[in-house]
Design a protein around this motif. Structure first.
Motif, PDB file in Angstrom:
ATOM      1  N   THR A  32      62.504  27.031  77.557  1.00 25.89           N
ATOM      2  CA  THR A  32      63.012  26.447  78.910  1.00 25.89           C
ATOM      3  C   THR A  32      63.119  25.106  79.410  1.00 25.89           C
ATOM      4  O   THR A  32      62.200  24.437  78.590  1.00 25.89           O
ATOM      5  CB  THR A  32      61.873  27.555  79.962  1.00 25.89           C
ATOM      6  OG1 THR A  32      60.459  26.880  79.646  1.00 25.89           O
ATOM      7  CG2 THR A  32      62.216  28.858  78.780  1.00 25.89           C
ATOM      8  N   ARG A  33      63.149  25.374  80.903  1.00 21.37           N
ATOM      9  CA  ARG A  33      63.475  23.913  81.756  1.00 21.37           C
ATOM     10  C   ARG A  33      62.123  23.193  81.443  1.00 21.37           C
ATOM     11  O   ARG A  33      61.312  22.267  81.257  1.00 21.37           O
ATOM     12  CB  ARG A  33      64.378  23.924  82.052  1.00 21.37           C
ATOM     13  CG  ARG A  33      65.635  23.693  82.483  1.00 21.37           C
ATOM     14  CD  ARG A  33      66.510  23.941  84.141  1.00 21.37           C
ATOM     15  NE  ARG A  33      67.634  24.206  83.632  1.00 21.37           N
ATOM     16  CZ  ARG A  33      68.881  23.354  84.028  1.00 21.37           C
ATOM     17  NH1 ARG A  33      68.261  22.384  84.394  1.00 21.37           N
ATOM     18  NH2 ARG A  33      69.974  23.325  84.376  1.00 21.37           N
ATOM     19  N   ALA A  34      60.812  24.160  81.634  1.00 22.64           N
ATOM     20  CA  ALA A  34      59.717  23.913  82.051  1.00 22.64           C
ATOM     21  C   ALA A  34      59.157  23.694  80.428  1.00 22.64           C
ATOM     22  O   ALA A  34      57.876  22.561  80.682  1.00 22.64           O
ATOM     23  CB  ALA A  34      58.935  25.684  82.784  1.00 22.64           C
ATOM     24  N   SER A  63      71.224  29.813  78.101  1.00 23.31           N
ATOM     25  CA  SER A  63      71.110  31.648  78.675  1.00 23.31           C
ATOM     26  C   SER A  63      70.341  32.065  78.949  1.00 23.31           C
ATOM     27  O   SER A  63      69.120  31.226  79.407  1.00 23.31           O
ATOM     28  CB  SER A  63      71.589  32.061  76.787  1.00 23.31           C
ATOM     29  OG  SER A  63      70.638  31.782  76.015  1.00 23.31           O
ATOM     30  N   ALA A  64      70.056  33.077  79.253  1.00 27.95           N
ATOM     31  CA  ALA A  64      69.161  33.723  79.419  1.00 27.95           C
ATOM     32  C   ALA A  64      68.131  33.846  78.796  1.00 27.95           C
ATOM     33  O   ALA A  64      68.109  34.288  77.768  1.00 27.95           O
ATOM     34  CB  ALA A  64      69.346  34.856  80.365  1.00 27.95           C
ATOM     35  N   ALA A  65      66.757  34.080  79.313  1.00 29.39           N
ATOM     36  CA  ALA A  65      65.687  34.201  78.452  1.00 29.39           C
ATOM     37  C   ALA A  65      65.516  36.080  78.581  1.00 29.39           C
ATOM     38  O   ALA A  65      65.838  36.624  78.783  1.00 29.39           O
ATOM     39  CB  ALA A  65      64.319  33.397  78.821  1.00 29.39           C
ATOM     40  N   THR A  78      66.056  30.558  81.913  1.00 27.78           N
ATOM     41  CA  THR A  78      67.159  30.386  81.067  1.00 27.78           C
ATOM     42  C   THR A  78      66.174  28.849  79.827  1.00 27.78           C
ATOM     43  O   THR A  78      65.250  28.487  80.104  1.00 27.78           O
ATOM     44  CB  THR A  78      68.461  29.503  81.252  1.00 27.78           C
ATOM     45  OG1 THR A  78      67.453  28.031  82.211  1.00 27.78           O
ATOM     46  CG2 THR A  78      68.596  29.908  82.694  1.00 27.78           C
ATOM     47  N   VAL A  79      66.792  29.284  78.851  1.00 25.51           N
ATOM     48  CA  VAL A  79      66.942  28.923  77.332  1.00 25.51           C
ATOM     49  C   VAL A  79      67.724  27.851  77.662  1.00 25.51           C
ATOM     50  O   VAL A  79      69.080  28.412  76.893  1.00 25.51           O
ATOM     51  CB  VAL A  79      66.278  29.254  76.379  1.00 25.51           C
ATOM     52  CG1 VAL A  79      66.263  28.898  74.543  1.00 25.51           C
ATOM     53  CG2 VAL A  79      65.366  30.582  76.316  1.00 25.51           C
TER      54      VAL A  79
END
Length: 401
Positions: A32-34, A63-65, A78-79
């Motif tokens: 993820t961005r985090a 893409s969606a996690a 998102t991943v």
């Protein structure tokens, strides 16, 4: 904004892109961005700008996690993941007595590996032919063709001038002097080749896939037929002005008098090398009824519980550690990662190095330098070549974009 400010901003953005790509290459399932922000130490805005640039370049996908990835008011996280190129990369490792080739995906997953035992030092032409054939065979056995190859990298066990890409005279690999290995391999394989020293490749392998993951400052010690160090400072390899930094095998050892292949007496590798240690082990493991041939000695890690063999390995470690202590004082690394046949011998060799570093290095530097055995063993150098090929591929694609 003046030219200097613009150049500085461009360089900073490139470092950010390289850092993010390197992290993603180690996490095939994506982050993820985090997660990227946490692992790189970059701000959320810097990550956002970088991801946008990489997406427009076609280097990453978002893409969606899965379930459990919601953030904020129910918004699903998102991943970010590297785009899985359909092509492959090739890594080649030249040892003094072997050649290994491997094919991997652009995320570093090994698909095929082949090796051959031969005299590398004295027959560079035929050795290049064998390496090229091994590489082509690996590509074919992985279900690909040479047209699918995106990058190739190789490591050689000798001094390479990074300015000219030519093997330096007049010592190690004397029959290779004047040879341009990258050009020779490129001619045989039909693709550009990134070339480097084998210890540097070993460091790169352990940094990308092994014991040095997450380390910014460390030394990789390849202790085998020769002894070399791959130096990583600030997360990047340090090669010196001409590319031959780390040739610690030619450090002079007090009271040692044997002639070295470099033309000097008393070099470290004349006192400690796999050949010398095997000869010593053959002597101490022999019985009064039976002499032991060196070829009959089991893998060194199997000898840790034998008191006599452990003494030999520990003493070898002490000798190498005396040289490493000076490097610890100079560079203050976080770790000494041990590789090569001796480095993979287990605790006795590592214990000898720890003992000398603790004794001869400054206490604060010695305490900071953890001595650890590499996780990749004999695969470190070829895995490092794979990592170098992946990096060269990513750099080329980024530059094009």
């Amino acid at each position: 904004m003046d030219g200097n400010d613009s150049a500085s901003l461009s360089a900073r953005r490139k470092r950010t892109r390289d850092q993010v790509l390197a992290i993603l290459a180690q996490h095939s399932s994506g982050l993820t961005r985090a997660g990227l922000s946490r692992m790189t130490g970059l701000s959320a805005s810097a990550i956002s700008d970088c991801v946008a640039s990489l997406r427009s370049s076609g280097l990453v996908a978002e893409s969606a996690a899965g379930t459990g990835g919601a953030t904020g008011r129910g918004r699903r996280a998102t991943v970010i993941s590297l785009v899985n190129d359909e092509g492959v990369v090739v890594g080649i490792d030249f040892g003094h007595a072997h050649v290994t080739a491997a094919v991997a995906t652009t995320t570093g997953e090994l698909l095929e590996r082949r090796a051959d035992v031969l005299d590398v030092d004295h027959r560079p032409g035929p050795v290049m032919d064998v390496a090229a054939e091994l590489a082509r065979s690996c590509v074919e056995r992985s279900g690909h063709t040479m047209d699918d190859v995106l990058g190739i990298a190789a490591g050689i066990p000798g001094p390479l001038d990074i300015r000219t890409q030519v093997v330096r005279p007049p010592t190690i690999l004397s029959d290779w002097v004047g040879l341009a290995p990258a050009a020779e391999l490129a001619r045989r394989l039909g693709h550009p080749v990134t070339i480097g020293n084998d210890a540097d490749m070993g460091a790169r392998g352990e940094q990308a896939y092994g014991a040095a993951r997450g380390l910014e400052d460390f030394l990789y010690i390849k202790a085998s037929h020769g002894i070399g160090a791959g130096i990583v400072i600030g997360g990047r390899p340090y090669r010196g002005a001409t590319g031959i930094a780390g040739e610690i095998g030619h450090t002079q050892i007090p009271d040692a008098v044997n002639w070295c292949r470099c033309g000097s007496r008393g070099c470290l590798e004349t006192v400690v090398s796999i050949t010398t240690v095997r000869r010593q082990l053959a002597h101490v493991l022999a019985t009064h009824q039976t002499a032991l041939d060196e070829s009959a000695i089991p893998p060194l890690f199997e000898l840790s519980d034998n008191p006599a063999a452990a003494r030999v390995l520990t003493e070898a470690g002490r000798t190498v550690g005396r040289v490493l202590a000076d490097l610890v004082n100079c560079l203050n690394p976080a770790a000494l990662v041990l590789g090569g046949e001796l480095g993979s011998a287990g605790e006795p060799f590592a214990a000898g190095i720890r003992e000398s570093v603790a004794r001869y290095a400054q206490p604060a530097s010695a305490q900071a330098a953890e001595v650890i055995t590499g996780q990749l063993g004999a695969e470190a150098e070829v895995r490092g070549a794979v990592a170098a090929a992946v990096a060269a591929t990513r750099q080329r694609l980024t530059a094009v974009s």
